[in-house]
Design an enzyme around this catalytic site. Structure first.
Site, short mmCIF file in Angstrom:
data_model
loop_
_atom_site.label_atom_id
_atom_site.label_comp_id
_atom_site.label_asym_id
_atom_site.label_seq_id
_atom_site.Cartn_x
_atom_site.Cartn_y
_atom_site.Cartn_z
N ARG A 164 0.80 -1.23 0.00
CA ARG A 164 0.00 0.00 0.00
C ARG A 164 0.83 1.29 0.00
NH1 ARG A 164 -3.40 -3.44 -0.58
NH2 ARG A 164 -5.58 -3.31 0.09
N SER A 237 -11.07 -0.28 3.42
CA SER A 237 -10.25 -0.48 4.62
C SER A 237 -9.72 0.87 5.09
CB SER A 237 -9.03 -1.36 4.32
OG SER A 237 -9.42 -2.65 3.96
N GLU A 334 -4.88 3.70 6.30
CA GLU A 334 -4.58 3.45 4.89
C GLU A 334 -5.17 4.59 4.08
OE1 GLU A 334 -5.45 1.46 1.04
OE2 GLU A 334 -6.89 0.96 2.59
N1 EPU Z 1 -11.87 -10.88 9.64
C1 EPU Z 1 -12.52 -10.87 10.85
N2 EPU Z 1 -13.47 -9.91 11.09
C2 EPU Z 1 -13.79 -8.98 10.16
C3 EPU Z 1 -13.16 -9.00 8.91
C4 EPU Z 1 -12.19 -9.97 8.67
O1 EPU Z 1 -12.25 -11.70 11.71
O2 EPU Z 1 -14.64 -8.13 10.47
C5 EPU Z 1 -10.81 -11.86 9.39
C6 EPU Z 1 -11.07 -12.68 8.13
O3 EPU Z 1 -11.81 -13.83 8.42
C7 EPU Z 1 -9.67 -13.00 7.66
C8 EPU Z 1 -8.86 -11.78 8.09
O4 EPU Z 1 -9.61 -11.14 9.10
O5 EPU Z 1 -9.16 -14.12 8.33
C9 EPU Z 1 -8.55 -10.85 6.95
O6 EPU Z 1 -9.74 -10.36 6.36
P1 EPU Z 1 -9.93 -10.16 4.77
O7 EPU Z 1 -9.52 -11.37 4.05
O8 EPU Z 1 -11.29 -9.62 4.55
O9 EPU Z 1 -8.87 -9.08 4.35
P2 EPU Z 1 -8.22 -7.81 5.07
O10 EPU Z 1 -6.82 -8.16 5.38
O11 EPU Z 1 -9.06 -7.30 6.17
C10 EPU Z 1 -7.26 -6.77 2.88
C11 EPU Z 1 -7.25 -5.43 2.20
C12 EPU Z 1 -8.55 -5.23 1.43
C13 EPU Z 1 -8.67 -6.36 0.42
C14 EPU Z 1 -8.69 -7.69 1.19
C15 EPU Z 1 -8.77 -8.90 0.29
C16 EPU Z 1 -5.89 -3.99 3.57
C17 EPU Z 1 -5.84 -2.84 4.51
N3 EPU Z 1 -7.08 -4.36 3.18
O12 EPU Z 1 -8.26 -6.75 3.88
O13 EPU Z 1 -8.45 -4.01 0.72
O14 EPU Z 1 -9.85 -6.23 -0.35
O15 EPU Z 1 -7.47 -7.81 1.95
O16 EPU Z 1 -7.54 -9.12 -0.32
O17 EPU Z 1 -4.83 -4.51 3.18
C18 EPU Z 1 -8.91 -1.66 0.77
O18 EPU Z 1 -7.69 -1.48 0.63
O19 EPU Z 1 -9.71 -0.69 0.87
C19 EPU Z 1 -9.42 -3.02 0.85
C20 EPU Z 1 -10.71 -3.28 1.03
#
Ligand code: EPU
Length: 339
Positions: A164, A237, A334
């Site tokens: 990012r 995010s 972010e």
């Molecule tokens: N999770 C929870 N509770 C929640 C949401 C998620 O326990 O409310 C757990 C999920 O089950 C999973 C982990 O947290 O084990 C990670 O969640 P997720 O796969 O949804 O991805 P993230 O790391 O929260 C990142 C990016 C997103 C992108 C997703 C998918 C960042 C800051 N965010 O989110 O990007 O879509 O991965 O690859 O890196 C954005 O940048 O605006 C964005 C949405």
């Protein structure tokens, strides 16, 4: 090109938040951009390049300089064996480009489906999702170097891409992205290792998905987990995920055994901040006044009504403090704060 005054920015951000820009213009070509930057230099005021407005939080008092909305358009495709060089202008909509390349059967952008925003913003924050980042396919970025007053083609390795972030974020205000050139493949591999994507295909009993099926999968997963920006004011995010040492990760796993972490290398571990916000801090689906977090994703802040930037930053600060109290981890936004 017309330069307008006192234009409310809430209509140009997906958060639907933001006070007025002192000056505002739309750049449809390089001449417009040069004119707008000349104006900012002459008046000794800052400029801000606006793309889709989907990753910014604009302050309630607005922006004291000139906001330049990038609307340069155009996409070209150049074949070179199995490679296809796709050059897209900064003002193109990102997901329309992804759709167009998948329709042509080109591999490379599919995991980045449905990310809001423009092509010009994509390299700035090195957009990423489902195990892919735009840096994996970028060949070069064509920019205006405002400091030196010259156009430049920056190679991928010049752009300092990381999670990012990029050179464009490290030196804010220096470079304006005019177009990006990516190398996509006519015959390519698919990246379906990310947990959500894997689960989607095993549920559907699809063993060898096609390119189009991967785009469809990502679109469906995002639609399920992330809010629709037409329905909610949001910038996706709000915070970055956290990278900590192995030792710190072990300490957290001892406290929260269900948390799944990802090794970055043998020293560093990526912690899913959404998980911590949800399970350790109880921040998923909270709502207070006009602001809250999304019911399916604790990392996503929402403007439920006529929220102010102040209300969002107050909630964000509460989240920063709570995460620190519970885990000792410092977290960082972010979303970019524009003031
Ligand atoms: N999770 C929870 N509770 C929640 C949401 C998620 O326990 O409310 C757990 C999920 O089950 C999973 C982990 O947290 O084990 C990670 O969640 P997720 O796969 O949804 O991805 P993230 O790391 O929260 C990142 C990016 C997103 C992108 C997703 C998918 C960042 C800051 N965010 O989110 O990007 O879509 O991965 O690859 O890196 C954005 O940048 O605006 C964005 C949405």
């Amino acid at each position: 090109m017309t330069i307008q005054e006192k234009i409310l920015l809430n209509q140009y951000t997906t958060f639907r938040i933001g006070g007025p820009a002192r000056f505002f213009c739309v750049a449809q070509n390089e001449d417009d951009l040069i004119e707008a930057i000349g104006f900012s230099k002459k008046k000794k005021i800052p400029f801000f390049i606006l793309g889709g407005g989907s990753n910014i939080l604009v302050s309630d008092v607005g922006f004291p300089g000139i906001v330049i909305k990038m609307e340069m358009k155009g996409v070209t495709y150049a074949e070179d064996g199995n490679d296809v060089r796709v050059t897209a202008a900064a003002g193109e909509n990102w997901d329309s480009l992804v759709q167009a390349t998948v329709d042509r059967g080109l591999f490379g952008f599919e995991n980045l489906s449905l990310i809001p925003g423009t092509v010009g913003a994509a390299p700035v924050q090195n957009i990423g999702a489902y195990g892919s980042e735009i840096k994996d396919v970028i060949e070069s970025v064509y920019v205006l170097d405002v400091l030196k007053d010259e156009y430049k083609t920056l190679k991928n390795s010049d752009c300092k891409f990381a999670y990012r972030t990029s050179l464009f974020k490290e030196e804010p205000g220096r470079y304006v992205v005019l177009s990006t050139t990516c190398i996509l493949k006519k015959k390519g591999g698919l990246n379906i290792g990310y947990k959500d994507v894997q689960e989607y295909f095993s549920f559907k009993k699809i063993k060898e998905p096609t390119l189009k099926q991967v785009r469809d999968a990502v679109v469906e997963i995002r639609t399920r987990k992330l809010p629709d920006i037409r329905e909610y004011g949001t910038a996706g995010s709000f915070f970055k995920n956290v990278i900590v040492s192995q030792t710190k990760a072990q300490e957290l796993i001892a406290k929260y055994p269900e948390m799944i972490v990802h090794a970055v290398n043998d020293k560093k571990v990526k912690i899913p901040l959404a998980w911590i916000l949800d399970h350790a801090c109880g921040f998923r689906g909270v709502k207070k006044g006009n602001v809250g977090t999304y019911k399916n994703q604790a990392l996503v802040l929402i403007n439920y009504g006529n929220a102010t930037a102040q209300e969002i930053t107050d909630l964000a600060q509460k989240m920063v403090d709570t995460v620190y109290e519970k885990t000792g981890i410092e977290i960082f936004p972010e979303v970019e704060y524009v003031q």
